[in-house]
Every structure is written in structure tokens, then in C-alpha cells.
Design a protein around this motif. Sequence first.
Motif, PDB file in Angstrom:
ATOM      1  N   CYS A  87       0.916  -1.282   0.092  1.00 51.86           N
ATOM      2  CA  CYS A  87      -0.025   0.065   0.044  1.00 51.86           C
ATOM      3  C   CYS A  87       0.857   1.254   0.087  1.00 51.86           C
ATOM      4  O   CYS A  87       1.386   1.477   0.967  1.00 51.86           O
TER       5      CYS A  87
ATOM      6  N   CYS B  67       1.638   6.160   2.219  1.00 57.37           N
ATOM      7  CA  CYS B  67       1.317   5.140   2.636  1.00 57.37           C
ATOM      8  C   CYS B  67      -0.253   5.212   3.439  1.00 57.37           C
ATOM      9  O   CYS B  67      -1.022   4.058   3.261  1.00 57.37           O
TER      10      CYS B  67
ATOM     11  N   SER C 161      -3.488   2.782   2.400  1.00 56.53           N
ATOM     12  CA  SER C 161      -3.596   1.706   3.453  1.00 56.53           C
ATOM     13  C   SER C 161      -5.191   1.832   3.947  1.00 56.53           C
ATOM     14  O   SER C 161      -5.841   1.079   4.015  1.00 56.53           O
TER      15      SER C 161
ATOM     16  N   ILE D 114      -2.428  -6.390   5.375  1.00 50.85           N
ATOM     17  CA  ILE D 114      -1.567  -5.246   4.639  1.00 50.85           C
ATOM     18  C   ILE D 114       0.043  -5.526   4.879  1.00 50.85           C
ATOM     19  O   ILE D 114       0.298  -5.606   6.153  1.00 50.85           O
TER      20      ILE D 114
ATOM     21  N   LEU E 221       3.890  -2.456   7.133  1.00 51.00           N
ATOM     22  CA  LEU E 221       3.625  -0.945   7.529  1.00 51.00           C
ATOM     23  C   LEU E 221       4.928  -0.450   7.823  1.00 51.00           C
ATOM     24  O   LEU E 221       5.776  -0.989   8.601  1.00 51.00           O
TER      25      LEU E 221
ATOM     26  N   GLU F  84      -0.498   4.672  10.223  1.00 48.69           N
ATOM     27  CA  GLU F  84      -1.342   3.323  10.019  1.00 48.69           C
ATOM     28  C   GLU F  84      -1.782   2.640  11.199  1.00 48.69           C
ATOM     29  O   GLU F  84      -2.791   2.005  10.636  1.00 48.69           O
TER      30      GLU F  84
ATOM     31  N   ALA G   1      -2.256  -6.829   9.659  1.00 49.02           N
ATOM     32  CA  ALA G   1      -1.175  -6.142   9.083  1.00 49.02           C
ATOM     33  C   ALA G   1       0.161  -6.623   9.730  1.00 49.02           C
ATOM     34  O   ALA G   1       0.346  -7.619  10.670  1.00 49.02           O
TER      35      ALA G   1
END
Length: 444
Positions: free
Chosen positions: A178, A213, A217, A233, A236, A241, A258
Amino acid sequence: MKRILLKNARMVNEGRVVEGDLLIEGDRIAKIGAGLSSPDARVIDLEGNYLLPGLIDDQVHFRQPGLTHKGDIASESRAAVAGGITSYMEQPNTVPQTTTLEKLEEKFAMAAGVSHANYSFPLGGTNQNLEEIKRLDKNACSGIKLFLGSSTGDMLVDDQQVLERIFSSTEMVICTHCEDEETIRRNLARARETYGEDIPMAMHPDIRSEEACYLSSSRAVALAERTGARLHIFHLSTGREVALFRNDIPLAQKKITAEVCLHHLWFAREDYQTKGSFIKWNPAVKEAADRDQLWEALLDDHLDILATDHAPHTLEEKQQPYLQCPSGGPLVQHALPALMEKHREGVLPVEKIVEKMCHNPAILFDLHHRGYLREGYFADLVVVDPDRPWTVSRANILYKCGWSPFEGQQFHARVAYTFVNGHLAYEKGVVSGDPHGRRLTFDR
């Protein structure tokens, strides 16, 4: 049946450290307990060293097919088992890309008989291959991979209608890279206005920025919530996020999860001064404050998986100027020793390493009989000596590319033994010449 008896271990499993023994029979864990014996077994005295389930890396780039001057399945899986990683999920941005069922099966065939660790390969999504995704059997591979920001391999999926259909058309885990492409292009244009073609490497976190980002996301999370998709995802890199994810329910109940990678936990902006292109990744290594927030989120379970995003490039490629230098670096051999360093510093409990790199990948991807020290499970194991210092150097790097961002770093812990399907794949500095990796299977 071949038997190996591991004696005097500190077994790390399911939130506990327990002293005892473990018996391997064939490819499985046959018995766990105290005072075990087996008259026909090879006995290895672990002398109080840690015994962990084999690590499962849900994101690596081993570069085969088509980019094998950087690395290949054989070379990088050798490095992986030397680092205690016994299973991996290798990404689709190769040449050709793994975006059809035919190419997916070809990749499995490439790994068979040459991979030292167990393997799976997600199917890559594109703006054009929705029908292939619909045809994919849910137990065929680890999941679907979507690049929502451009990176090595140019697999950007930027058609919003296609994304909506993909998210609505599969029950498999959708893993995403992302970063918002429009934001990155705007930031890059500003950097060019200031620096021309001679952009400093330290501008990377300004170009692949926090905003890029977070925009991507947050949109992916919103789309998953709207469609009910199973979203994971990758890598990170910002503290901002973290708030997109939950920590108030068990992992098995989460539909949106994540991952964080080692480099975003270890390096920060100031390290570009000494490491330069060797820490150029997508998404970028960012601020020390982001690093601190990622650590906090890993420890409080907002972040579910810890991985490497192992992505080798040659030294020649990494020594190019910013605009030509590819992003990515090799990490599978050194991830566990680096994490054990954080354990030594009191930052990271060893039980948490096992949770984030063994148990949770097994849960998230529904792996069959892997990720735990349990009787009847596959004997994927790693033994770690926590107090045997060594320094990373060109002489002991196993990556085909021949370099590491950790060069010159002293680690106190090192991997002593790695078992893959009951086979001793790595023993005190030596990788077995006989690969025993298998295709991962799933219970979905």
C-alpha cells in the motif's frame, strides 16, 4: 524410521518457555516431554538453548524466474534455513510475473527438489486477470498479492473498479503493498525541482511518504470493510497507519490484519547517512518516531505478523544513483539474530518472536500442521544459542547478492540447528546439500 532426540531444550511455544526434550520421528514431532529416551535415535544435547518452531516468512522475493542474477530459490532458501526460517511465501513480481494459474504451477515446479525450506507462492493480481483469480482453488497457494503502489516489477493495480471486483470475488487472503502512486509522483516531481537528477538517498522517506502510505492503506481497509474481504497489509512503515487495525479480538477473528518488517523496526531516517541505498526499501524506512510506534503496535497486537520482505539486488545495482537504484535488500539470514538482539535488550520477549513469526502466520494463512511445537506437527524447528557472539561479514553472508545491510553488526545470538520436515537442514554453520522443502498445504 529416522529418529532424532533433542535433549535439554528451552522450548518456546504458545506463550511459554518450558524446559524439556523433543523427539523427531521421520518428518513429524513424535513426543514432547521431560526425560525422554529413544534407543535408536541420534541424540543432540541442546544444553539449554532455545528451541522454537521454524519461522514462517510471509513475504520474500527470491527472484526466480527471470531475475536470478540477484538470487534464486536454491540460494535464498539456503540463507533462510541458516536464519531459522523453515517456510516462506515468495512474491509474484518475477519475470514473467506469477499472474496466471499456469505460471503459478510452473513456479511450484521450480521450487520442488531445490528449496531448502517449505514454500508457497501467492497469485499476483493485475488490472486484467480477475478471471484467473476467480478460478484459483482456495487451497492451492497462500493467497492473492496486489501492488497498490508501484515497486520492483511494475505490477501496479490502479483500476478502482477492478480492485472492487477482486475484493468481492475471493475468500482468500488478499495481501497488499500500500502506497498511493499519485502522492509519490507529486513528491518525486518536487524533489526533482530541487535536486534535478541527483536526489539524495535520504529523500526516500519524503518521496515515499507517510501520506502516501496512509492514503493507500486507509483506502484498502475501507474497501475490505465494505466488501467483507480478508485483507492483510504488508510492511507497515508508519505509526499513523497503526490506528487502522484492531487489537481487541483474537487473530483468528480478524478480517483485516497487518505485518511489520524487520527493517522498519531496526532502521530510521538517520541511518541513511551511513547505510545509504542499502536501506532503500519500498515503503521507505521513515522516522525514529515511526519505528517506536511500530514496536509498540507489534507488542500490543495491533500488528499481527513480523516478516522480512527479503528482496536482494546486486551490489552494482544498489550502488546506482537514487533514481536508478532499486528498492529492497536481503534479510532472511539475519532476521532472527537481529530480533534476538532486541530480546537481549529487553525490548522483545522471545515468546513474542514465536507468536509473530511462527504461530500467527500459521493462523492467518491456515497452514496445515506448522508453526507450533506440537506432537503430530511437522518437525520444522530452529535451535538458537542466545550467547554466542558473531559479526556479520562478507565471508559469512549466504545471499547470492553477497551483501547485507547488517554488515559489521555484532549479534550475540546465532542459529545452531534448523530442521525442515525432520531433516537437519542446517547445523552449526553448514547448510545441508540435500534440500527437503515441501509445498505448503492449507486447511481452509
